[in-house]
Design an enzyme around this catalytic site. Structure first.
Site, short mmCIF file in Angstrom:
data_model
loop_
_atom_site.label_atom_id
_atom_site.label_comp_id
_atom_site.label_asym_id
_atom_site.label_seq_id
_atom_site.Cartn_x
_atom_site.Cartn_y
_atom_site.Cartn_z
N HIS A 1 46.52 -17.88 52.45
CA HIS A 1 44.69 -19.06 51.93
C HIS A 1 43.76 -19.52 52.64
O HIS A 1 43.02 -20.11 52.58
CB HIS A 1 45.36 -19.78 50.90
CG HIS A 1 45.77 -19.40 49.92
ND1 HIS A 1 47.57 -19.13 49.09
CD2 HIS A 1 46.09 -18.44 49.10
CE1 HIS A 1 47.70 -18.53 48.82
NE2 HIS A 1 46.93 -18.13 47.70
N HIS B 1 44.24 -10.67 48.37
CA HIS B 1 45.54 -10.52 48.68
C HIS B 1 46.20 -8.78 48.42
O HIS B 1 47.22 -8.63 49.23
CB HIS B 1 47.11 -11.30 48.38
CG HIS B 1 46.68 -12.86 48.49
ND1 HIS B 1 46.30 -13.46 49.67
CD2 HIS B 1 46.74 -13.71 47.51
CE1 HIS B 1 46.07 -14.93 49.25
NE2 HIS B 1 46.47 -14.81 47.96
N ASP C 1 51.59 -21.47 41.50
CA ASP C 1 52.18 -19.86 40.94
C ASP C 1 53.24 -20.77 40.23
O ASP C 1 53.57 -20.24 39.22
CB ASP C 1 51.98 -19.07 42.53
CG ASP C 1 51.17 -18.25 42.49
OD1 ASP C 1 49.94 -18.62 42.09
OD2 ASP C 1 51.36 -18.21 43.43
#
Length: 333
Positions: free
Chosen positions: A219, A57, A110
């Site tokens: 994603h 990213h 995450d």
């Protein structure tokens, strides 16, 4: 697959080594475990900020390490959350005695791994606060998260919270400001093509030459729907209208507008999107006070973009305008 890589297994570390070599005045690379930190540390007594997530990213997150933003960033493998160990190490590096704020995008891996790391740090008497970024209006749930995903609005959270920490605010106050930013920012994206994860060697999803995916995640997660390719103004309207509606923007409101590239879209096209998104806001009587156009939160080489709007007040505007010196954002230094 044609990519400027060597071994797919070494993409992240080799990229980080090059990044750190190129920007030694701003960042340094730690390799055991892997994370990126500021070269010039904050003074003692100031709150530290870290973030992280899967690689792919860029410039998020390592590109926003530096004065006025993050103290450290923890990269995982491509599109894969970092494990707790490097998060703990980065938190300890960022701690200057006043605690550390974790800024976490709302993806299950995450959230869980940062939560575990925070508990481990608390056990070592490091105060940790956490803000979960969930600015994506496209979907309520996906394969990767419960609730909304964290996407390009993360940059505004890191910038504004970073400025608050830099001026010496307490951990509770920095967390409050980060949460206020998250509460007032919304995003939505589109994919014109898929990206190819290096270790997979093939596109992450199928999208024909005549199709686009409205509401795509960073994603490659599914969006709201697929439809036939149309012109830039038509696509921009489908991204901007849900953001305006979700923020309940009205005449007299002031905003920051970001048009973010997904990695494979020319800047000239991003400005075409910005032009119409701004017109839509101004047609509603909303004043665009600050503008950001470029690649901030990408998805490897995906063609597409996202539109992010942050509703401003005097406090958020002042912190957004504060000096910053990172690889990917520099102002007033």
């Amino acid at each position: 697959m044609k990519k400027l890589i060597n071994d797919p297994a070494n993409v992240v570390i080799e990229s980080l080594e090059g990044f750190a070599d190129a920007h030694q005045d701003i960042v340094e690379l730690h390799t055991d475990p892997i994370f990126v930190a500021r070269t010039a540390k904050k003074p003692a007594g100031k709150v530290g900020l870290i973030s992280g997530g899967g690689s792919g990213h860029e410039p998020l997150h390592a590109g926003f390490v530096g004065f006025g933003m993050l103290d450290a960033a923890v990269p995982g493998h491509v599109f894969t959350s970092p494990t707790p160990d490097p998060i703990v190490a980065a938190t300890k590096e960022a701690d200057r005695g006043a605690g550390v704020l974790h800024i976490v995008k709302n993806y299950t891996g995450d959230v869980l791994n940062f939560e575990t790391a925070a508990e481990l740090c608390e056990a070592e008497d490091i105060s940790v606060a956490t803000v979960i970024v969930n600015d994506d209006v496209a979907v309520q749930d996906s394969l990767y998260t419960a609730g909304r995903r964290g996407v390009a609005g993360t940059v505004f959270v890191e910038k504004i919270a970073g400025a608050a920490a830099e001026r010496g605010d307490s951990l509770a106050e920095v967390a409050r400001i980060a949460q206020a930013t998250n509460d007032n920012v919304r995003s939505m994206g589109v994919a014109l093509s898929a990206c190819t994860v290096p270790h997979a060697g093939k596109p992450s999803f199928d999208l024909s030459e005549t199709e686009i995916e409205i509401g795509i995640g960073i994603h490659g997660e599914p969006g709201r729907h697929r439809e036939a390719m149309t012109d830039a103004d038509g696509i921009t309207a489908q991204l901007t209208a849900p953001v305006i509606d979700d923020l309940k923007l009205a005449a007299g409101d002031k905003v920051a507008l970001m048009v973010n590239g997904m990695g494979g879209t020319p800047l000239s096209e991003l400005y075409i999107v910005y032009r119409h998104a701004r017109k839509m806001l101004e047609d509603k009587g909303v004043a665009v006070e600050r503008s950001f156009v470029g690649d901030y939160v990408t998805s490897l080489e995906m063609q597409g973009c996202s539109v992010t709007v942050l509703k401003l007040n005097d406090e958020l505007t002042g912190l957004l305008d504060a000096p910053v010196n990172t690889v990917a954002m520099r102002k007033g230094m």
